[in-house]
Design an enzyme around this catalytic site. Structure first.
Site, PDB file in Angstrom:
ATOM      1  N   TRP A 136       8.852 -30.874  19.201  1.00  0.00           N
ATOM      2  CA  TRP A 136       8.016 -29.951  20.006  1.00  0.00           C
ATOM      3  C   TRP A 136       8.424 -29.588  21.333  1.00  0.00           C
ATOM      4  CZ3 TRP A 136       7.741 -32.181  24.725  1.00  0.00           C
ATOM      5  CH2 TRP A 136       8.044 -33.413  24.887  1.00  0.00           C
ATOM      6  N   ASN A 137       9.549 -30.052  21.934  1.00  0.00           N
ATOM      7  CA  ASN A 137       9.691 -29.369  23.163  1.00  0.00           C
ATOM      8  C   ASN A 137      10.253 -28.169  23.209  1.00  0.00           C
ATOM      9  OD1 ASN A 137      12.192 -30.337  22.059  1.00  0.00           O
ATOM     10  ND2 ASN A 137      13.222 -30.811  23.805  1.00  0.00           N
ATOM     11  N   HIS A 161       8.300 -30.148  11.069  1.00  0.00           N
ATOM     12  CA  HIS A 161       8.036 -30.014  12.571  1.00  0.00           C
ATOM     13  C   HIS A 161       7.288 -31.429  12.982  1.00  0.00           C
ATOM     14  CE1 HIS A 161       8.966 -27.832  15.811  1.00  0.00           C
ATOM     15  NE2 HIS A 161       8.928 -26.816  15.595  1.00  0.00           N
ATOM     16  N   ALA A 162       7.243 -31.359  14.315  1.00  0.00           N
ATOM     17  CA  ALA A 162       6.387 -32.403  15.074  1.00  0.00           C
ATOM     18  C   ALA A 162       4.951 -32.100  14.850  1.00  0.00           C
ATOM     19  CB  ALA A 162       6.758 -32.317  16.708  1.00  0.00           C
ATOM     20  N   GLY A 212      15.765 -34.849  18.011  1.00  0.00           N
ATOM     21  CA  GLY A 212      14.440 -35.703  18.727  1.00  0.00           C
ATOM     22  C   GLY A 212      15.052 -36.983  19.192  1.00  0.00           C
ATOM     23  N   SER A 213      14.199 -38.060  19.102  1.00  0.00           N
ATOM     24  CA  SER A 213      14.444 -39.156  19.830  1.00  0.00           C
ATOM     25  C   SER A 213      15.425 -40.167  19.133  1.00  0.00           C
ATOM     26  CB  SER A 213      13.083 -40.080  19.817  1.00  0.00           C
ATOM     27  OG  SER A 213      12.824 -40.562  18.678  1.00  0.00           O
ATOM     28  N   GLU A 234      20.855 -34.451  16.835  1.00  0.00           N
ATOM     29  CA  GLU A 234      21.096 -34.024  18.395  1.00  0.00           C
ATOM     30  C   GLU A 234      19.759 -35.031  18.937  1.00  0.00           C
ATOM     31  OE1 GLU A 234      19.605 -33.184  21.518  1.00  0.00           O
ATOM     32  OE2 GLU A 234      19.052 -31.086  20.841  1.00  0.00           O
ATOM     33  N   LEU A 235      20.220 -35.930  19.742  1.00  0.00           N
ATOM     34  CA  LEU A 235      19.288 -36.706  20.159  1.00  0.00           C
ATOM     35  C   LEU A 235      19.131 -36.922  21.779  1.00  0.00           C
ATOM     36  CD1 LEU A 235      20.581 -39.825  17.811  1.00  0.00           C
ATOM     37  CD2 LEU A 235      18.814 -38.111  17.442  1.00  0.00           C
ATOM     38  N   CYS A 268      16.411 -32.267  26.315  1.00  0.00           N
ATOM     39  CA  CYS A 268      17.285 -33.211  26.282  1.00  0.00           C
ATOM     40  C   CYS A 268      18.663 -33.003  27.235  1.00  0.00           C
ATOM     41  CB  CYS A 268      17.943 -33.195  24.721  1.00  0.00           C
ATOM     42  SG  CYS A 268      16.755 -33.855  23.607  1.00  0.00           S
ATOM     43  N   GLU A 367      16.021 -42.449  29.165  1.00  0.00           N
ATOM     44  CA  GLU A 367      15.674 -41.009  29.471  1.00  0.00           C
ATOM     45  C   GLU A 367      14.595 -40.876  29.880  1.00  0.00           C
ATOM     46  OE1 GLU A 367      16.126 -36.742  27.092  1.00  0.00           O
ATOM     47  OE2 GLU A 367      15.861 -38.619  25.896  1.00  0.00           O
TER      48      GLU A 367
END
Length: 464
Positions: A136-137, A161-162, A212-213, A234-235, A268, A367
């Site tokens: 979502w960011n 999507h989120a 995401g996470s 991509e975390l 991130c 993080e």
């Protein structure tokens, strides 16, 4: 988590959406696979025209989609407009460059002869249906930086999507359809996280990409590994911002503030750990703290706002736990530290600077996804690099110095997917983007990104 638009500035649920059932998901999968069979044979000129049409539509929609993003996840309106404009730029860049990035490659004649062939070439062919699990960011940019190269390469896409940005997700599916792409080229799936595994295991899905996470990345990677399917992950990141004695400290301070609070601190690649040489530490700390304290926190639709709310109530709670743990273990709060006064309705957190951070604190290794910075004092370049590498993450880094030797040492030794010298980390269509360690693997953007979901096919040919 319900699929709903909840305004993070007020906590108000504005719209809820029904999750798609198995039959609807099946229809999307069937359309994606059927469309790929034909779309993969189209030429770059046709794909480019379609992507340029999508870029034009998005450019015209800038204000509307920016307000949708701000409403759904809380970024300041100016940042949302900039995000939409960046997506337009990426679409046009890939429309212009995909043909050359995926052009046939021809080995040296001596190697061709040595292989026993009359001719050899490498041709890039699309893999098929790619599932994109997105956060979502940056609800538009994260998707477009996958979709633009994937579609130009001849793949088709399914977007999960989120769940807190459903209107942005639906907009994206509609955007590509309005631009003239065949209906199955890019579709939005309104499903919860518990529906991802079923889609990923479907034999019609060739690969997956996730931003995401770390837990989400592990889950997708485990399923994809079991199915032997290509993934790009991509975390998280806890990027270091290293300031050395020869740096322009005033410029570093100004950039450091933007690097930490961009997107309300929920990025991130936001710089999160500020590692400063003792010779300039006091100057940097004073300037940075003053500038962070001066930021305006408030309604993200107000043009004067610098920092809006965090996107979710849980996200703020997680950030508060990290700050409270650090303070309990001895961290000094130089500014901020909690919720701003007068903004009780939404999920706001003050811009915060913590000093005297030690390994006993969770924030040293985890993080911080919000406007919270940690400061570290170091006595040498070697100690700065050691501190920079002292996390499980390795997404990117920012290094401030006037010394070429120090730059070389940082590029050689910092464990990250990028080293930005005298500037903050940012993504650009022409530059590869991704990390190492627990920040993931694979690359997005540039030629590296467009080839991730291609089959590099060796064509060896001898005379008849």
């Amino acid at each position: 988590m319900p699929i709903a638009t909840v305004n993070p500035a007020t906590g108000e649920t504005l719209r809820t959406f029904r999750a798609q059932g198995p039959d609807e998901v099946e229809q999307c999968l069937a359309e994606a696979a059927a469309t790929f069979a034909d779309y993969r044979t189209t030429g770059f000129a046709e794909r480019s025209a379609l992507l340029l049409a999508a870029a034009d539509l998005l450019e015209a929609d800038n204000e509307d989609i920016a307000r949708t993003m701000t409403t759904e996840m809380g970024k300041p309106l100016a940042a949302a407009r900039a995000e939409a404009a960046k997506c337009v730029k990426a679409m046009r860049w890939y429309a212009a460059h995909a043909a050359s990035l995926l052009a046939d490659e021809h080995p040296a004649e001596s190697d061709v002869r040595d292989s026993g062939a009359d001719s050899v070439l490498v041709r890039y062919r699309p893999l098929g249906v790619v599932l994109a699990v997105m956060p979502w960011n940056f609800p538009l940019w994260q998707v477009v930086r996958f979709a633009a190269p994937a579609l130009m390469a001849g793949n088709t896409g399914l977007l999960k999507h989120a769940s807190n940005v459903p209107q942005t997700a639906l907009y994206l599916g509609d955007l590509f359809h309005r631009a003239g792409f065949p209906r199955g080229c890019f579709q939005t799936l309104l499903i919860g996280s518990d529906g991802v595994e079923r889609v990923l295991r479907d034999p019609r899905v060739a690969a997956a990409t996730l931003t995401g996470s770390e837990p989400a990345g592990r889950a997708v990677a485990a399923v994809a590994g079991d199915e032997v399917k290509k993934t790009v992950l991509e975390l998280g990141g806890s990027d270091p911002f290293v300031v050395l004695p020869s740096a322009d400290v005033a410029r570093a301070v100004k950039t450091a503030v933007t690097a930490r609070v961009q997107n309300n601190g929920q990025s991130c690649i936001a710089s999160k750990r500020f590692i400063v040489h003792t010779d300039v530490y006091d100057e940097f700390a004073a300037g940075f703290t003053a500038a962070m304290s001066a930021l305006t926190v408030g309604d993200p639709t107000d043009e004067a706002t610098d920092v809006g709310p965090l996107a979710t109530e849980q996200g703020r709670a997680d950030l508060e736990e990290l700050v409270e743990d650090a303070v309990r273990h001895g961290a000094a709060v130089l500014c901020g530290g909690g919720r701003p006064q007068g903004l009780d309705a939404g999920w706001f957190h003050e811009p915060t600077v913590l000093a005297d951070v030690t390994a006993s604190m969770r924030i040293d290794q985890e993080e911080a996804f919000g406007p919270v910075a940690t400061l570290y004092r170091v006595g040498s370049l070697e100690e700065a690099i050691e501190r920079a590498n002292h996390t499980p993450f390795g997404l990117s880094s920012s290094v401030w110095t006037a010394s070429d030797e120090e730059v070389d040492a940082c590029v050689r030794d910092i464990q990250a997917g990028g080293v930005f010298v005298n500037g903050m980390t940012a993504s650009h269509p022409a530059l590869p983007f991704g990390g190492v360690k627990r920040s993931g693997y694979g690359r997005e953007l540039s030629g590296h990104g467009i080839r991730e979901f291609c089959n590099a096919t060796t064509v060896w040919r001898a005379g008849a």
